[in-house]
Design a protein around this motif. Structure first.
Motif, PDB file in Angstrom:
ATOM      1  N   ASN A  13      15.844 -45.188  38.137  1.00 24.67           N
ATOM      2  CA  ASN A  13      16.353 -44.181  39.057  1.00 24.67           C
ATOM      3  C   ASN A  13      17.797 -44.528  39.385  1.00 24.67           C
ATOM      4  O   ASN A  13      18.066 -45.487  40.109  1.00 24.67           O
ATOM      5  CB  ASN A  13      15.476 -44.169  40.316  1.00 24.67           C
ATOM      6  N   ASP A  14      18.699 -43.764  38.844  1.00 27.27           N
ATOM      7  CA  ASP A  14      20.126 -44.045  39.030  1.00 27.27           C
ATOM      8  C   ASP A  14      20.578 -43.822  40.461  1.00 27.27           C
ATOM      9  O   ASP A  14      21.706 -44.153  40.816  1.00 27.27           O
ATOM     10  CB  ASP A  14      20.969 -43.156  38.097  1.00 27.27           C
ATOM     11  N   HIS A  15      19.722 -43.234  41.250  1.00 20.80           N
ATOM     12  CA  HIS A  15      20.079 -42.999  42.646  1.00 20.80           C
ATOM     13  C   HIS A  15      19.450 -44.051  43.554  1.00 20.80           C
ATOM     14  O   HIS A  15      19.477 -43.937  44.769  1.00 20.80           O
ATOM     15  CB  HIS A  15      19.647 -41.592  43.050  1.00 20.80           C
ATOM     16  N   SER A  16      18.874 -45.070  42.937  1.00 20.97           N
ATOM     17  CA  SER A  16      18.311 -46.179  43.699  1.00 20.97           C
ATOM     18  C   SER A  16      19.455 -47.078  44.181  1.00 20.97           C
ATOM     19  O   SER A  16      20.589 -46.627  44.309  1.00 20.97           O
ATOM     20  CB  SER A  16      17.338 -46.932  42.798  1.00 20.97           C
ATOM     21  N   ARG A  46      24.849 -47.746  44.316  1.00 23.44           N
ATOM     22  CA  ARG A  46      23.927 -46.922  43.542  1.00 23.44           C
ATOM     23  C   ARG A  46      24.150 -47.216  42.055  1.00 23.44           C
ATOM     24  O   ARG A  46      25.310 -47.260  41.607  1.00 23.44           O
ATOM     25  CB  ARG A  46      24.190 -45.437  43.801  1.00 23.44           C
ATOM     26  N   PRO A  47      23.076 -47.380  41.284  1.00 23.81           N
ATOM     27  CA  PRO A  47      23.256 -47.606  39.845  1.00 23.81           C
ATOM     28  C   PRO A  47      24.170 -46.570  39.196  1.00 23.81           C
ATOM     29  O   PRO A  47      24.975 -46.920  38.322  1.00 23.81           O
ATOM     30  CB  PRO A  47      21.837 -47.519  39.297  1.00 23.81           C
ATOM     31  N   ALA A  48      24.071 -45.321  39.601  1.00 20.25           N
ATOM     32  CA  ALA A  48      24.913 -44.283  38.986  1.00 20.25           C
ATOM     33  C   ALA A  48      26.395 -44.598  39.170  1.00 20.25           C
ATOM     34  O   ALA A  48      27.198 -44.363  38.264  1.00 20.25           O
ATOM     35  CB  ALA A  48      24.588 -42.907  39.570  1.00 20.25           C
ATOM     36  N   GLN A  49      26.761 -45.125  40.327  1.00 22.57           N
ATOM     37  CA  GLN A  49      28.147 -45.536  40.590  1.00 22.57           C
ATOM     38  C   GLN A  49      28.582 -46.601  39.604  1.00 22.57           C
ATOM     39  O   GLN A  49      29.650 -46.537  39.004  1.00 22.57           O
ATOM     40  CB  GLN A  49      28.248 -46.215  41.959  1.00 22.57           C
ATOM     41  N   GLY A  90      28.999 -37.615  38.291  1.00 23.43           N
ATOM     42  CA  GLY A  90      27.753 -38.361  38.116  1.00 23.43           C
ATOM     43  C   GLY A  90      27.660 -39.632  38.940  1.00 23.43           C
ATOM     44  O   GLY A  90      26.577 -40.159  39.151  1.00 23.43           O
ATOM     45  N   ARG A  91      28.776 -40.158  39.435  1.00 24.56           N
ATOM     46  CA  ARG A  91      28.726 -41.359  40.269  1.00 24.56           C
ATOM     47  C   ARG A  91      28.358 -41.014  41.698  1.00 24.56           C
ATOM     48  O   ARG A  91      28.139 -41.877  42.530  1.00 24.56           O
ATOM     49  CB  ARG A  91      30.070 -42.095  40.247  1.00 24.56           C
ATOM     50  N   VAL A 134      26.131 -41.582  31.847  1.00 24.02           N
ATOM     51  CA  VAL A 134      25.967 -41.091  33.212  1.00 24.02           C
ATOM     52  C   VAL A 134      25.868 -39.578  33.159  1.00 24.02           C
ATOM     53  O   VAL A 134      26.679 -38.914  32.525  1.00 24.02           O
ATOM     54  CB  VAL A 134      27.175 -41.491  34.077  1.00 24.02           C
ATOM     55  N   GLN A 135      24.877 -39.028  33.814  1.00 22.68           N
ATOM     56  CA  GLN A 135      24.720 -37.580  33.808  1.00 22.68           C
ATOM     57  C   GLN A 135      25.561 -36.958  34.902  1.00 22.68           C
ATOM     58  O   GLN A 135      25.917 -37.611  35.869  1.00 22.68           O
ATOM     59  CB  GLN A 135      23.250 -37.239  33.989  1.00 22.68           C
TER      60      GLN A 135
END
Lengths: 522, 522
Positions: A145-148, A164-167, A223-224, B262-263
């Protein structure tokens, strides 16, 4: 009859993976081999008896398949329930670790933790074979979960931040793409790359890192995450962009090494879990083979001869000793436990059993009064990765979305950390988990209801999470153990390269029951 | 009362995103702002009447929230059901597109396609606010599946191959990491990087690309998949590694540009969908505000004055004209339709309405007799991306795992492609989808049961998938439309930066109903 898998394996041995891939392609198999079915066996086992030690997934798989062939099967299970490590702790579930106090799970109705296996990879077709056959409903287990959150105590300039992983992924990849694009533009890679390659690579890098089309610099991306999310009207309207983390800070924090663009084979963004708890798989097997299982039957000794095997077990309810004699024995007892059973195995076989280490593994389930990770942080499943000692991951449940309460996994530790944490009392373990969790989630401690923990290396009939092979034991002990001795064959996750996975137990059972059938039919 | 979001927005305006992030951090909000709740309004709407045009999510959100405040609300809905585009096609669902023949869905009981909105991003807290409040059960919608397939007709040396995203990601990132690592080792980046940075970057690249620790070369990795999967015993034992795709082939195919590490913001690996169909959200609203809805009420004209608004509608069952007069009107009719309604809006407002284009969008659901994508290819949900003209994606269902049948999304096309495909009859559209799908899945055509397709631009009360803003219309028309005219305010996904998302409709409604309440209370 040769299976497709065997054929492919031989093709690989002869012609390398190229030949194999061609073969697979010709079969329309793409990249994945289909190894999803139990061995297709003909003939009958009528009049033959097999004693199976352990009613875990390996033992029950064998009981189910051998039973279908007509064998008389008798399964001896030390516990008063089937499933082995395939367990789910819910209200009333009791566990007393060796040298520990009894824990009785006090979760609310409907709440549970899978404290043994907890996820099914999408390519573990053997496990999925039985969930399909037995109609065990599955749901997605969010494994990535990239928002974890990732939270590092030793994260250099980014230490103790809720990232956040996405960052991290966006910024690391963005900066790296920019750097490589610069090298390409500066003609530093002209030896490696043709003019066409350079153009294509720049195009890829601009896409992958979402670089500015003009100067090929990384300046952040949607996306970040936004500083203010887009919405309706003019406020927030398009939202407000967020500033990327600096390249040097990211490098110095080493947080880019926590994630990879590609996960290791057994891991995927999404995996499966049975609806209602992992033990639904155990129960589905038990429903079909339960009549063959003798519960509370603790194996004491094993004697094997040319024509049969005799297993003596203690009925732990009455304390009485009883025996079973059978044509074959399939022993699925973990090697960590088997080493202490009185057997007449050869010294070499006994030595092989003893050579295999078992992994200390600890888990704790924490029931929370409120799903603060969803409500406050919009994290729906996945793992919070951290370097806090003894924690590794705080994993959020992939069921009960948006409900009031939930059980999260408060730690998942191995080896030394598992040994240290497991030395604590259940209450101390919960305190330990809460002290870590509240560093990351302000509402952690105040939301806490009750805990249930397990240290698998302290569980009497397991003494470890899984077989922990090393190069030496794989080379020397593994082939011996696979062979078995006399009329005794071994099966379980430990006799596979899917160590610690249910698929390993099932596929190992498939192999060994086929061997029993071959010998019985000979 | 200023909301957190407003405050943050102002903080950003004053101090840039840095100040905003600090503020958010001080509030323990991490990267995400919390914009998940309807406006907190005090006072009462008693004695005031609002006529709402359209019972889609925007209209029903307004009806629900205004109703709670005591307003008398009357919702006029042209269809005989509520939900707007929030629809689910299941057995018996009928649709006749403009100039088309009637389609009646013939899927089996329990099978369906969400032919309108089909996924809920985890940070669309406004949508999730209502699923939580109304207890609409959610399940994971697998939006990204690395074990799916990408299939390019124009893929250069990799054209017409069933590639797995995991392969492509692993190999592109591996090769790129190797290339950059070489640059670093060759001291070509010494100007940009300190000695420490270089060491840390090499460490990161070795991790990210899973490079050989010795020579920092990329030689494949488990995450790209095995040629033969690992398993039990010695065969397959550890499995057989697969060979990476070549860097030059990958570059020339441009397939690396299909995926990004990254999406984009609205997309995540996992999203949500209501269990049983997206229209469960519409039904949940309808259950609460249905008594205020007049169905089959097609708006004919709108007249607004200083003190009230009068809307005339046709009862499409009887053909009779009727009128409603109210203190305010909230119009959620898509602009593509509203432009044709007889109104007394000012020429400037009418021009603004006309300036907004609507996106042609087509979707088709194909019921398959057998879930061959799961059974043959181990693809559990996610999207098969392709450049086959008019297809874009074949998306696999994220429900009914391992069951017999399933409905997949056979295409999802926009703009010119949508217009071309939608010119076909329903039968021709199904044939078109099958001809494409069978290039990728051998069992596609033989497994086909029945189809249901929609071309939103040909649906009478929508005339497009969503508002398709451009820079000009955002700049000139958007502010005007947001403002409304007189006692008429507009709401819907079109009045947001979440165009085409349910969250846009809901958040827009929140904003406009707050304005109505403000004016009514003044």
């Amino acid at each position: 009859m040769i299976s497709r898998r065997d054929f492919l394996y031989r093709a690989a041995a002869v012609g390398g993976t190229g030949l194999m891939l061609n073969t697979m392609s010709a079969w329309g198999m793409g990249i994945a081999s289909r190894t999803s079915e139990p061995p297709a066996l003909s003939g009958s086992g009528k009049g033959r008896k097999v004693v199976i030690l352990g009613a875990g997934l390996a033992g029950m798989t064998a009981a189910y398949e051998l039973g279908k062939l007509g064998y008389e099967v008798r399964v001896l299970e030390a516990r008063d329930f089937a499933g082995g490590r395939c367990q789910t702790a819910r209200k009333g579930f009791a566990l007393t670790e060796l040298g520990g106090e009894e824990q009785r799970c006090r979760f609310d109705e409907g709440q549970y933790i899978n404290h043994g296996p907890w996820r099914i990879p999408l390519h573990h077709q053997s496990t999925l074979h039985y969930t399909r056959l037995f109609e065990v409903p599955l749901e997605v287990m969010v494994n990535d979960n990239d928002h974890s959150i990732v939270y590092l105590e030793n994260g250099g300039p980014l230490a103790r931040q809720r990232l956040r992983p996405a960052q991290i992924k966006a910024d690391m990849r963005g900066h790296v793409a920019e750097l490589l694009a610069k090298s390409v533009k500066d003609n530093q890679l002209d030896q490696q790359l043709s003019v066409d390659d350079k153009r294509l690579l720049l195009d890829y890098l601009a896409h992958e890192g979402q670089l500015d089309a003009g100067d090929l610099r990384y300046k952040g991306r949607s996306g970040r995450g936004y500083a203010v999310n887009p919405g309706a009207g003019m406020t927030p309207g398009p939202g407000a962009a967020s500033d990327p983390l600096g390249f040097k800070e990211l490098l110095a924090s080493r947080v880019g090494n926590v994630y990879s663009a590609v996960q290791d084979f057994p891991m995927q963004n999404t995996m499966f879990q049975p609806v209602g708890g992992m033990d639904r798989i155990a129960k589905a097997f038990e429903k079909r083979v339960g009549r063959h299982i003798r519960y509370r039957a603790e194996v004491q000794s094993l004697r094997h001869g040319e024509n049969n095997v005799t297993v003596t077990y203690k009925d732990t309810a009455s304390g009485k000793l009883q025996s079973v004699t059978a044509d074959f024995c399939l022993c699925t007892i973990p090697l960590s436990v088997l080493r202490m059973v009185d057997t007449d195995f050869s010294p070499g076989f006994k030595a092989a059993i003893k050579q295999v280490a078992y992994a200390p593994v600890g888990k704790i389930g924490l029931q929370m009064k409120r799903r603060f990770w969803e409500e406050d942080d919009q994290i729906y499943g996945g793992h919070v990765l951290t370097d806090i000692k003894g924690i590794n991951t705080i994993s959020l449940p992939s069921s009960g979305w948006q409900k009031k309460k939930g059980v999260l996994l408060g730690y998942y530790n191995y080896q030394t950390a598992a040994i240290e944490v497991s030395a604590m009392t259940p209450q101390e373990r919960a305190d330990f988990a809460l002290a870590a969790g509240e560093k990351i989630f302000p509402a952690y401690r105040e939301s806490f209801d009750s805990a249930f923990s397990v240290a698998w290396h302290r569980v009497q009939y397991n003494l470890g999470g899984w077989a922990d092979w090393n190069d030496d034991s794989r080379k020397n002990a593994y082939p011996k153990l696979l062979e078995g001795e006399g009329r005794v064959l071994l099966a379980g996750e430990h006799l596979s390269y899917l160590t610690g996975w249910q698929a390993g137990a099932i596929e190992s059972a498939w192999q060994q029951l086929a061997r029993i059938h071959e010998r019985a039919s000979a």
